[in-house]
Scaffold this active site. Structure first.
Site, PDB file in Angstrom:
ATOM      1  N   ASN A 125       0.820  -1.223   0.000  1.00 36.03           N
ATOM      2  CA  ASN A 125       0.000   0.000   0.000  1.00 36.03           C
ATOM      3  C   ASN A 125       0.852   1.271   0.000  1.00 36.03           C
ATOM      4  O   ASN A 125       0.464   2.291   0.568  1.00 36.03           O
ATOM      5  CB  ASN A 125      -0.981   0.011   1.193  1.00 36.03           C
ATOM      6  CG  ASN A 125      -2.074   1.080   1.108  1.00 36.03           C
ATOM      7  OD1 ASN A 125      -2.563   1.545   2.133  1.00 36.03           O
ATOM      8  ND2 ASN A 125      -2.461   1.486  -0.079  1.00 36.03           N
TER       9      ASN A 125
ATOM     10  N   CYS B 178       2.925   1.772  -3.180  1.00 40.02           N
ATOM     11  CA  CYS B 178       3.248   2.039  -4.592  1.00 40.02           C
ATOM     12  C   CYS B 178       2.007   1.943  -5.483  1.00 40.02           C
ATOM     13  O   CYS B 178       1.432   2.946  -5.888  1.00 40.02           O
ATOM     14  CB  CYS B 178       4.327   1.074  -5.095  1.00 40.02           C
ATOM     15  SG  CYS B 178       5.906   1.228  -4.217  1.00 40.02           S
ATOM     16  N   ARG B 179       1.586   0.701  -5.804  1.00 35.60           N
ATOM     17  CA  ARG B 179       0.562   0.535  -6.835  1.00 35.60           C
ATOM     18  C   ARG B 179      -0.825   0.999  -6.411  1.00 35.60           C
ATOM     19  O   ARG B 179      -1.490   1.753  -7.146  1.00 35.60           O
ATOM     20  CB  ARG B 179       0.508  -0.942  -7.269  1.00 35.60           C
ATOM     21  CG  ARG B 179       1.765  -1.386  -7.992  1.00 35.60           C
ATOM     22  CD  ARG B 179       1.848  -2.897  -8.091  1.00 35.60           C
ATOM     23  NE  ARG B 179       2.056  -3.505  -6.780  1.00 35.60           N
ATOM     24  CZ  ARG B 179       2.051  -4.796  -6.529  1.00 35.60           C
ATOM     25  NH1 ARG B 179       1.814  -5.645  -7.518  1.00 35.60           N
ATOM     26  NH2 ARG B 179       2.286  -5.267  -5.320  1.00 35.60           N
ATOM     27  N   SER B 180      -1.295   0.537  -5.235  1.00 35.17           N
ATOM     28  CA  SER B 180      -2.683   0.892  -4.876  1.00 35.17           C
ATOM     29  C   SER B 180      -2.844   2.381  -4.538  1.00 35.17           C
ATOM     30  O   SER B 180      -3.892   2.956  -4.850  1.00 35.17           O
ATOM     31  CB  SER B 180      -3.243  -0.017  -3.777  1.00 35.17           C
ATOM     32  OG  SER B 180      -2.500   0.041  -2.598  1.00 35.17           O
TER      33      SER B 180
ATOM     34  N   ASP C 289       4.984  -5.201  -9.658  1.00 29.94           N
ATOM     35  CA  ASP C 289       5.442  -4.543  -8.432  1.00 29.94           C
ATOM     36  C   ASP C 289       6.724  -3.754  -8.736  1.00 29.94           C
ATOM     37  O   ASP C 289       7.731  -4.347  -9.121  1.00 29.94           O
ATOM     38  CB  ASP C 289       5.708  -5.639  -7.391  1.00 29.94           C
ATOM     39  CG  ASP C 289       6.137  -5.080  -6.058  1.00 29.94           C
ATOM     40  OD1 ASP C 289       6.416  -3.868  -5.976  1.00 29.94           O
ATOM     41  OD2 ASP C 289       6.206  -5.859  -5.101  1.00 29.94           O
TER      42      ASP C 289
HETATM   43  P1  4NP Z   1       3.229  -2.132  -3.442  1.00 26.75           P
HETATM   44  O1  4NP Z   1       4.826  -2.314  -3.518  1.00 26.75           O
HETATM   45  O2  4NP Z   1       2.670  -3.481  -3.066  1.00 26.75           O
HETATM   46  O3  4NP Z   1       2.856  -1.724  -4.818  1.00 26.75           O
HETATM   47  O4  4NP Z   1       2.980  -1.073  -2.386  1.00 26.75           O
HETATM   48  C1  4NP Z   1       5.592  -2.861  -2.485  1.00 26.75           C
HETATM   49  C2  4NP Z   1       5.957  -2.090  -1.417  1.00 26.75           C
HETATM   50  C3  4NP Z   1       6.746  -2.629  -0.414  1.00 26.75           C
HETATM   51  C4  4NP Z   1       7.186  -3.942  -0.504  1.00 26.75           C
HETATM   52  C5  4NP Z   1       6.815  -4.708  -1.582  1.00 26.75           C
HETATM   53  C6  4NP Z   1       6.012  -4.180  -2.578  1.00 26.75           C
HETATM   54  N1  4NP Z   1       8.028  -4.483   0.500  1.00 26.75           N
HETATM   55  O5  4NP Z   1       8.499  -5.627   0.338  1.00 26.75           O
HETATM   56  O6  4NP Z   1       8.290  -3.815   1.517  1.00 26.75           O
END
Ligand code: 4NP
Length: 163
Positions: free
Chosen positions: A27, A29-31, A142
């Site tokens: 939560n 980056c993408r969302s 991701d």
């Molecule tokens: P999101 O990206 O799912 O698009 O917010 C990520 C943010 C953090 C992590 C992985 C994906 N992480 O491993 O901390």
């Protein structure tokens, strides 16, 4: 005497908002990008009063944080403000939201596990890129461990998918 008009087959209650929740892993980056883009498009269309829009993550590692600075800079460069604060998905989301939109298969599987333990879920789960005209039902990749290109690609995918 006039016969009564038949009742309409379907009705839309304009007093009730359509509630939409975008979901990714962290939560940050993408969302948040999907939430920011969709909020922007709804506002441009003059439909803000008809929607409740939120985002969350299946994981809790980043709870309380603003969106990743790389995602915010990408959004800024396209005139989109990301204001979300990260939170983890919770049971009440499945009874509150009408549509829950996971970014990838892993998010979808995690949400399906969650919902299988509930008996009052009303939300419909739909992968975000079901709505992508170019590559329907693919994952939103991701971008977290990659370079700047990945963030721009996420923007382009989500710009199409939220349209
Ligand atoms: P999101 O990206 O799912 O698009 O917010 C990520 C943010 C953090 C992590 C992985 C994906 N992480 O491993 O901390």
């Amino acid at each position: 005497m006039h016969a009564n008009k038949p009742a309409p087959l379907t009705t839309f209650n304009f007093m009730q908002k359509l509630r939409i929740l975008f979901v990714c892993l962290g939560n940050i980056c993408r969302s948040p990008m999907a939430e920011g883009l969709f909020t922007h498009k709804v506002s441009e269309a003059g439909l803000t009063d008809f929607f409740e829009i939120d985002s969350c993550g299946t994981g809790a590692w980043h709870a309380g944080e603003r969106a990743d600075v790389r995602m915010r800079e990408t959004a800024d460069s396209h005139g989109i403000a990301l204001t979300s604060i990260a939170r983890q998905v919770q049971t009440t989301d499945f009874s509150r939201f009408d549509y829950i939109l996971p970014m990838d298969d892993s998010n979808l599987i995690n949400l399906q596990r969650f919902v299988s333990r509930m008996n009052n879920a009303k939300a419909t789960l739909v992968k975000m890129r079901f709505f992508d005209s170019e590559q329907p039902n693919a994952d939103v990749p991701d971008p977290y461990y990659g370079g700047a290109d990945g963030f721009e690609e996420v923007y382009r995918i989500l710009d199409r998918s939220t349209q």
